[in-house]
Write a protein that holds these residues in place. Structure first.
Motif, PDB file in Angstrom:
ATOM      1  N   TYR A   5     166.833  36.244  76.558  1.00  0.00           N
ATOM      2  CA  TYR A   5     167.058  37.635  76.957  1.00  0.00           C
ATOM      3  C   TYR A   5     167.590  38.422  75.776  1.00  0.00           C
ATOM      4  CZ  TYR A   5     166.210  35.624  81.465  1.00  0.00           C
ATOM      5  OH  TYR A   5     165.613  34.948  82.497  1.00  0.00           O
ATOM      6  N   LEU A   6     166.804  39.414  75.352  1.00  0.00           N
ATOM      7  CA  LEU A   6     167.140  40.250  74.186  1.00  0.00           C
ATOM      8  C   LEU A   6     167.419  39.384  72.969  1.00  0.00           C
ATOM      9  CD1 LEU A   6     169.478  42.890  75.925  1.00  0.00           C
ATOM     10  CD2 LEU A   6     166.978  42.860  75.739  1.00  0.00           C
ATOM     11  N   GLY A   7     166.630  38.316  72.834  1.00  0.00           N
ATOM     12  CA  GLY A   7     166.744  37.444  71.670  1.00  0.00           C
ATOM     13  C   GLY A   7     167.814  36.379  71.764  1.00  0.00           C
ATOM     14  N   VAL A   8     168.483  36.280  72.920  1.00  0.00           N
ATOM     15  CA  VAL A   8     169.570  35.305  73.097  1.00  0.00           C
ATOM     16  C   VAL A   8     169.135  34.234  74.095  1.00  0.00           C
ATOM     17  CG1 VAL A   8     171.955  34.976  73.868  1.00  0.00           C
ATOM     18  CG2 VAL A   8     171.338  37.004  72.543  1.00  0.00           C
ATOM     19  N   ASP A   9     169.264  32.985  73.706  1.00  0.00           N
ATOM     20  CA  ASP A   9     168.858  31.867  74.554  1.00  0.00           C
ATOM     21  C   ASP A   9     169.883  31.585  75.646  1.00  0.00           C
ATOM     22  OD1 ASP A   9     166.610  31.490  73.004  1.00  0.00           O
ATOM     23  OD2 ASP A   9     167.516  29.917  71.771  1.00  0.00           O
ATOM     24  N   VAL A  10     169.384  31.143  76.808  1.00  0.00           N
ATOM     25  CA  VAL A  10     170.234  30.728  77.934  1.00  0.00           C
ATOM     26  C   VAL A  10     169.641  29.461  78.538  1.00  0.00           C
ATOM     27  CG1 VAL A  10     171.347  31.388  80.094  1.00  0.00           C
ATOM     28  CG2 VAL A  10     170.723  33.160  78.436  1.00  0.00           C
ATOM     29  N   SER A  11     170.477  28.464  78.796  1.00  0.00           N
ATOM     30  CA  SER A  11     170.030  27.202  79.391  1.00  0.00           C
ATOM     31  C   SER A  11     169.979  27.342  80.916  1.00  0.00           C
ATOM     32  CB  SER A  11     170.991  26.070  79.021  1.00  0.00           C
ATOM     33  OG  SER A  11     171.159  25.972  77.627  1.00  0.00           O
ATOM     34  N   PRO A  12     168.850  27.061  81.548  1.00  0.00           N
ATOM     35  CA  PRO A  12     168.740  27.179  83.011  1.00  0.00           C
ATOM     36  C   PRO A  12     169.175  25.896  83.727  1.00  0.00           C
ATOM     37  CG  PRO A  12     166.604  26.681  82.124  1.00  0.00           C
ATOM     38  CD  PRO A  12     167.550  26.732  80.940  1.00  0.00           C
ATOM     39  N   ALA A  36     179.417  29.878  76.492  1.00  0.00           N
ATOM     40  CA  ALA A  36     179.183  30.713  77.672  1.00  0.00           C
ATOM     41  C   ALA A  36     178.481  32.002  77.248  1.00  0.00           C
ATOM     42  CB  ALA A  36     180.503  31.032  78.361  1.00  0.00           C
ATOM     43  N   VAL A  37     177.474  32.392  78.021  1.00  0.00           N
ATOM     44  CA  VAL A  37     176.718  33.613  77.723  1.00  0.00           C
ATOM     45  C   VAL A  37     176.826  34.569  78.904  1.00  0.00           C
ATOM     46  CG1 VAL A  37     174.469  34.587  77.139  1.00  0.00           C
ATOM     47  CG2 VAL A  37     175.096  32.320  76.288  1.00  0.00           C
ATOM     48  N   ASN A  38     177.196  35.808  78.611  1.00  0.00           N
ATOM     49  CA  ASN A  38     177.240  36.868  79.615  1.00  0.00           C
ATOM     50  C   ASN A  38     176.665  38.139  78.991  1.00  0.00           C
ATOM     51  OD1 ASN A  38     179.307  38.019  78.017  1.00  0.00           O
ATOM     52  ND2 ASN A  38     180.870  36.881  79.126  1.00  0.00           N
ATOM     53  N   PRO A  39     176.439  39.187  79.765  1.00  0.00           N
ATOM     54  CA  PRO A  39     175.848  40.409  79.204  1.00  0.00           C
ATOM     55  C   PRO A  39     176.631  40.979  78.021  1.00  0.00           C
ATOM     56  CG  PRO A  39     175.700  40.477  81.578  1.00  0.00           C
ATOM     57  CD  PRO A  39     176.535  39.266  81.250  1.00  0.00           C
ATOM     58  N   GLU A  40     177.950  40.933  78.100  1.00  0.00           N
ATOM     59  CA  GLU A  40     178.765  41.458  77.003  1.00  0.00           C
ATOM     60  C   GLU A  40     178.478  40.705  75.705  1.00  0.00           C
ATOM     61  OE1 GLU A  40     183.488  42.342  75.979  1.00  0.00           O
ATOM     62  OE2 GLU A  40     182.922  41.259  77.797  1.00  0.00           O
ATOM     63  N   ILE A  68     173.348  37.652  83.804  1.00  0.00           N
ATOM     64  CA  ILE A  68     172.329  36.718  83.332  1.00  0.00           C
ATOM     65  C   ILE A  68     171.510  36.210  84.519  1.00  0.00           C
ATOM     66  CG2 ILE A  68     171.910  34.542  82.134  1.00  0.00           C
ATOM     67  CD1 ILE A  68     173.002  36.725  80.315  1.00  0.00           C
ATOM     68  N   LEU A  69     172.190  35.913  85.614  1.00  0.00           N
ATOM     69  CA  LEU A  69     171.504  35.466  86.830  1.00  0.00           C
ATOM     70  C   LEU A  69     170.545  36.542  87.337  1.00  0.00           C
ATOM     71  CD1 LEU A  69     171.160  33.440  89.151  1.00  0.00           C
ATOM     72  CD2 LEU A  69     173.201  34.407  90.209  1.00  0.00           C
ATOM     73  N   LEU A  70     170.998  37.800  87.353  1.00  0.00           N
ATOM     74  CA  LEU A  70     170.153  38.911  87.809  1.00  0.00           C
ATOM     75  C   LEU A  70     168.950  39.101  86.883  1.00  0.00           C
ATOM     76  CD1 LEU A  70     172.891  41.525  88.793  1.00  0.00           C
ATOM     77  CD2 LEU A  70     171.384  40.263  90.349  1.00  0.00           C
ATOM     78  N   ALA A  71     169.196  38.984  85.573  1.00  0.00           N
ATOM     79  CA  ALA A  71     168.104  39.145  84.610  1.00  0.00           C
ATOM     80  C   ALA A  71     167.042  38.080  84.820  1.00  0.00           C
ATOM     81  CB  ALA A  71     168.659  39.070  83.185  1.00  0.00           C
ATOM     82  N   GLY A  77     162.640  34.049  86.169  1.00  0.00           N
ATOM     83  CA  GLY A  77     163.148  32.856  85.494  1.00  0.00           C
ATOM     84  C   GLY A  77     163.617  31.784  86.457  1.00  0.00           C
ATOM     85  N   ARG A  78     164.252  30.739  85.896  1.00  0.00           N
ATOM     86  CA  ARG A  78     164.634  29.574  86.690  1.00  0.00           C
ATOM     87  C   ARG A  78     166.150  29.429  86.864  1.00  0.00           C
ATOM     88  NH1 ARG A  78     161.510  27.956  82.756  1.00  0.00           N
ATOM     89  NH2 ARG A  78     163.138  26.677  81.812  1.00  0.00           N
ATOM     90  N   ILE A  79     166.906  30.407  86.432  1.00  0.00           N
ATOM     91  CA  ILE A  79     168.369  30.317  86.569  1.00  0.00           C
ATOM     92  C   ILE A  79     168.733  30.737  87.989  1.00  0.00           C
ATOM     93  CG2 ILE A  79     170.593  31.139  85.726  1.00  0.00           C
ATOM     94  CD1 ILE A  79     169.232  31.689  83.022  1.00  0.00           C
ATOM     95  N   THR A  80     169.222  29.800  88.765  1.00  0.00           N
ATOM     96  CA  THR A  80     169.485  30.063  90.186  1.00  0.00           C
ATOM     97  C   THR A  80     170.968  30.203  90.512  1.00  0.00           C
ATOM     98  OG1 THR A  80     169.456  27.676  90.638  1.00  0.00           O
ATOM     99  CG2 THR A  80     167.380  28.884  90.893  1.00  0.00           C
ATOM    100  N   SER A  81     171.836  29.829  89.584  1.00  0.00           N
ATOM    101  CA  SER A  81     173.270  29.938  89.843  1.00  0.00           C
ATOM    102  C   SER A  81     174.043  30.046  88.533  1.00  0.00           C
ATOM    103  CB  SER A  81     173.772  28.725  90.645  1.00  0.00           C
ATOM    104  OG  SER A  81     173.575  27.535  89.901  1.00  0.00           O
ATOM    105  N   ARG A  82     175.217  30.628  88.629  1.00  0.00           N
ATOM    106  CA  ARG A  82     176.069  30.757  87.445  1.00  0.00           C
ATOM    107  C   ARG A  82     176.645  29.399  87.068  1.00  0.00           C
ATOM    108  NH1 ARG A  82     180.794  34.298  88.755  1.00  0.00           N
ATOM    109  NH2 ARG A  82     181.186  34.216  86.523  1.00  0.00           N
TER     110      ARG A  82
END
Length: 239
Positions: A5-12, A36-40, A68-71, A77-82
């Motif tokens: 998201y916006l060039g930043v990786d997140v593990s699902p 930890a990754v959050n919008p900020e 991140i969950l909403l995005a 995507g496959r991220i279903t929970s924080r």
């Protein structure tokens, strides 16, 4: 497997999946980092290439913000929970206690880290605490040597972001016996009981940010990163 998201990786990955992967990596003597990754943090990463590199070079980038969950939902995507930083730390502590892996705590004020350890040992009686150092240690070389000689396998660093991640990146090569590194921000404050988390109902509903805002209205500037992040995600092609 990672989403971007916006060039930043997140593990699902879920908590259990991360623990399972870490266990396998530890058996192979592979070092792992958790951030930890959050919008900020995503917004900050888009303003600072070093922060983006720090996040994307980590082994696990956990989805620590409801944004991140909403995005992920918006983009299919496959991220279903924080996977929050403080809960990830709690899971790692339980894992360490069950498997007999010594842990080290670095950061926060003396009274905070000692109280946190006291409370953590009550809920994880089998935990091996290799040692701790408060966040005011000036001699980094001596600190790294102390951690190395402690025999710790997991290290929790509470210096605030991105300072803690920079510290981890800088010192990983000198701590070959430490196999799991997590930058935990204010988690020591939570475990010490000096900072209260949002009630469980708020956390389950993904409204922890709203509780924090109500407790500290000055956070409004930081919270504005959430709609800013979602708008940018929506107008960006792909993920």
């Amino acid at each position: 497997m990672k989403e971007t998201y916006l060039g930043v990786d997140v593990s699902p990955l879920t908590y259990d999946q991360i623990i399972a992967s870490l266990s396998e990596r530890m058996e192979k003597q592979q070092q792992s980092t958790i951030i930890a990754v959050n919008p900020e943090k995503v917004i900050a990463a888009n303003q600072n290439d070093q922060v983006k590199q720090l996040i994307n070079s980590s082994t696990f980038q956990i989805a620590d913000g409801v944004g991140i969950l909403l995005a992920s939902k918006l983009k299919g995507g496959r991220i279903t929970s924080r996977v929050t930083g403080v809960d990830m730390m709690a899971r790692l502590l339980r894992f360490a206690a069950e498997e007999g892996h010594p842990v080290y705590f670095y950061g926060a004020k003396e009274e905070v880290v000692t109280k946190a350890i006291e409370n953590i040992k009550k809920t994880n009686p089998g935990l091996v605490v290799a040692g701790y150092t408060n966040g005011y240690e000036k001699n980094e070389e001596a600190l790294v040597r102390r951690i190395h000689e402690s025999g710790a396998r997991l290290l929790f660093v509470a210096l605030g972001s991105p300072k803690q991640e920079l510290w981890i990146q800088r010192n990983m090569p000198n701590l070959p016996n430490v196999l799991v590194f997590q930058g935990v921000g204010g988690s020591f404050d939570v475990f010490s009981g000096m900072v209260k988390r949002a009630p469980a109902a708020f956390r389950r509903a993904g409204l922890e940010w709203l509780y924090r805002l109500g407790s500290d209205p000055k956070r409004i500037k930081r919270q504005m990163n959430l709609p800013r992040f979602l708008v940018r995600v929506l107008i960006t092609k792909g993920r």
